[in-house]
Design a protein around this motif. Structure first.
Motif, PDB file in Angstrom:
ATOM      1  N   ASP A 165       0.858  -1.190   0.000  1.00 49.09           N
ATOM      2  CA  ASP A 165       0.000   0.000   0.000  1.00 49.09           C
ATOM      3  C   ASP A 165       0.892   1.238   0.000  1.00 49.09           C
ATOM      4  OD1 ASP A 165      -2.086   1.746   0.120  1.00 49.09           O
ATOM      5  OD2 ASP A 165      -2.499   1.425   2.247  1.00 49.09           O
ATOM      6  N   VAL A 166       1.526   1.494  -1.160  1.00 48.84           N
ATOM      7  CA  VAL A 166       2.518   2.555  -1.286  1.00 48.84           C
ATOM      8  C   VAL A 166       2.254   3.345  -2.562  1.00 48.84           C
ATOM      9  CG1 VAL A 166       4.976   3.042  -1.670  1.00 48.84           C
ATOM     10  CG2 VAL A 166       4.292   1.293  -0.030  1.00 48.84           C
ATOM     11  N   THR A 167       2.404   4.642  -2.484  1.00 50.84           N
ATOM     12  CA  THR A 167       2.336   5.508  -3.663  1.00 50.84           C
ATOM     13  C   THR A 167       3.673   6.200  -3.833  1.00 50.84           C
ATOM     14  OG1 THR A 167      -0.028   5.913  -3.348  1.00 50.84           O
ATOM     15  CG2 THR A 167       1.177   7.466  -4.738  1.00 50.84           C
ATOM     16  N   LEU A 168       4.211   6.157  -5.048  1.00 52.38           N
ATOM     17  CA  LEU A 168       5.470   6.822  -5.367  1.00 52.38           C
ATOM     18  C   LEU A 168       5.199   7.916  -6.385  1.00 52.38           C
ATOM     19  CD1 LEU A 168       7.747   3.664  -5.855  1.00 52.38           C
ATOM     20  CD2 LEU A 168       7.670   5.151  -3.864  1.00 52.38           C
ATOM     21  N   GLU A 169       5.649   9.114  -6.105  1.00 51.59           N
ATOM     22  CA  GLU A 169       5.448  10.197  -7.059  1.00 51.59           C
ATOM     23  C   GLU A 169       6.511  11.264  -6.900  1.00 51.59           C
ATOM     24  OE1 GLU A 169       1.956  12.625  -6.386  1.00 51.59           O
ATOM     25  OE2 GLU A 169       1.756  11.818  -4.358  1.00 51.59           O
ATOM     26  N   ASP A 170       6.744  11.997  -7.987  1.00 49.92           N
ATOM     27  CA  ASP A 170       7.673  13.113  -7.983  1.00 49.92           C
ATOM     28  C   ASP A 170       6.944  14.336  -7.425  1.00 49.92           C
ATOM     29  OD1 ASP A 170       9.370  15.205  -8.472  1.00 49.92           O
ATOM     30  OD2 ASP A 170       9.808  14.651 -10.547  1.00 49.92           O
ATOM     31  N   VAL A 171       7.397  14.826  -6.280  1.00 48.66           N
ATOM     32  CA  VAL A 171       6.735  15.970  -5.639  1.00 48.66           C
ATOM     33  C   VAL A 171       7.660  17.185  -5.609  1.00 48.66           C
ATOM     34  CG1 VAL A 171       5.191  14.537  -4.251  1.00 48.66           C
ATOM     35  CG2 VAL A 171       7.433  15.172  -3.337  1.00 48.66           C
ATOM     36  N   SER A 172       8.618  17.234  -6.536  1.00 48.66           N
ATOM     37  CA  SER A 172       9.591  18.321  -6.518  1.00 48.66           C
ATOM     38  C   SER A 172       8.948  19.691  -6.676  1.00 48.66           C
ATOM     39  CB  SER A 172      10.641  18.110  -7.619  1.00 48.66           C
ATOM     40  OG  SER A 172      10.028  17.952  -8.881  1.00 48.66           O
ATOM     41  N   GLU A 173       7.781  19.756  -7.331  1.00 48.54           N
ATOM     42  CA  GLU A 173       7.120  21.049  -7.507  1.00 48.54           C
ATOM     43  C   GLU A 173       6.236  21.427  -6.315  1.00 48.54           C
ATOM     44  OE1 GLU A 173       5.115  21.294 -11.213  1.00 48.54           O
ATOM     45  OE2 GLU A 173       6.923  21.011 -12.414  1.00 48.54           O
TER      46      GLU A 173
END
Length: 294
Positions: free
Chosen positions: A66-74
């Protein structure tokens, strides 16, 4: 992450950040980075040029978790702040600061992380509104100096940052990661763990990361090769990172054959290129301690 990274991720908390690395099955670092916890997630701070490849590989191992991976650099503004008076400046602006290296603290919408440095050095992550207020305070007695100056401070602290030009080039110990708390040898398995552990307990390390000055402008790119004065056409090392220095030339971290460093001069680009002049790291290399004890 605990099954993928070189450090013990269970030690990451709202008050503790961590250096770590992601290795290939052969033990070579694809990337190294800082982990920190904020809100309900764990954040991975690494060069933007590696983020897409890094995320693609990590997503392969999520499976049923139950994991979400995302680019949150912005989602965040990221500032580096350093100087002898910075702890007092930040404390006046935010109320308190992390006291020791790797300590972290989230105050409102700003997260502060204390990192190694020749002067007190902090990374700050926050929302636009939070960082605008902080900037207004810091801008009174401080001045923006740009990313190369921040990179220079990281190099002077002996902290490597893997870039595209050096991805998969070094085992963690070659880049001194075990000396700056970036590897945990007691945790469970992760890709390359057998190679890394064998190097630590059974092998003899033949390459190490050194700090040095090079009379070269502009600074060499990550991955640029180094040669021994009498070593022929075979490269004996590679630049990790290099940044301009106010005294001229640049300061660089480089992974070099230990034997070549002990035997004579090492040069950038060719056997008669600019000399890589060794400088003192802020921590001791085990090999140096062995030489003293003999």
């Amino acid at each position: 992450m605990q099954g993928q990274f070189s450090n013990d991720v269970t030690n990451v908390s709202a008050s503790r950040s961590q250096l770590s690395s992601y290795c290939t099955p052969k033990g070579r670092m694809l990337a190294n980075f800082r982990l920190f916890a904020r809100d309900d997630g764990i954040y991975i701070a690494l060069p933007a040029a590696l983020s897409e490849t890094f995320l693609q590989r990590l997503r392969m191992f999520v499976l049923m978790s139950d994991v979400t991976l995302e680019d949150v650099s912005e989602n965040f503004i990221h500032l580096g702040v350093s100087g002898p008076d910075v702890p007092a400046e930040l404390e006046a602006a935010l109320g308190e600061v992390p006291r020791s290296v790797d300590d972290a603290l989230t105050l409102g919408e700003c997260t502060l992380i204390r990192t190694p440095g020749i002067h007190p050095r902090f990374e700050v992550y926050g929302t636009l509104e939070c960082m605008k207020k902080l900037w207004e305070v810091l801008n009174v007695r401080g001045a923006p100096v740009g990313q190369p100056a921040w990179g220079l401070l990281r190099v002077m602290a002996g902290v490597p940052m893997i870039q595209p030009g050096t991805s998969e080039a070094f085992v963690p110990q070659m880049a001194n990661m075990e000396l700056i708390n970036g590897v945990n040898f007691k945790k469970g398995c992760y890709p390359g763990q057998e190679v890394v552990a064998r190097m630590q307990y059974l092998g003899k390390l033949k390459r190490r990361m050194y700090l040095g000055r090079i009379a070269a402008e502009p600074p060499p790119e990550p991955g640029a090769e180094l040669y021994a004065a009498d070593g022929g056409e075979q490269a004996v090392g590679r630049i990790v990172e290099a940044y301009p220095h106010s005294d001229g030339g640049c300061m660089a971290l480089a992974v070099v054959q230990i034997g070549s460093m002990n035997a004579g001069t090492v040069h950038l680009g060719a056997a008669d290129g600019p000399v890589f002049e060794p400088a003192e790291l802020p921590y001791e290399l085990p090999e140096a301690a062995e030489e003293v004890s003999k």
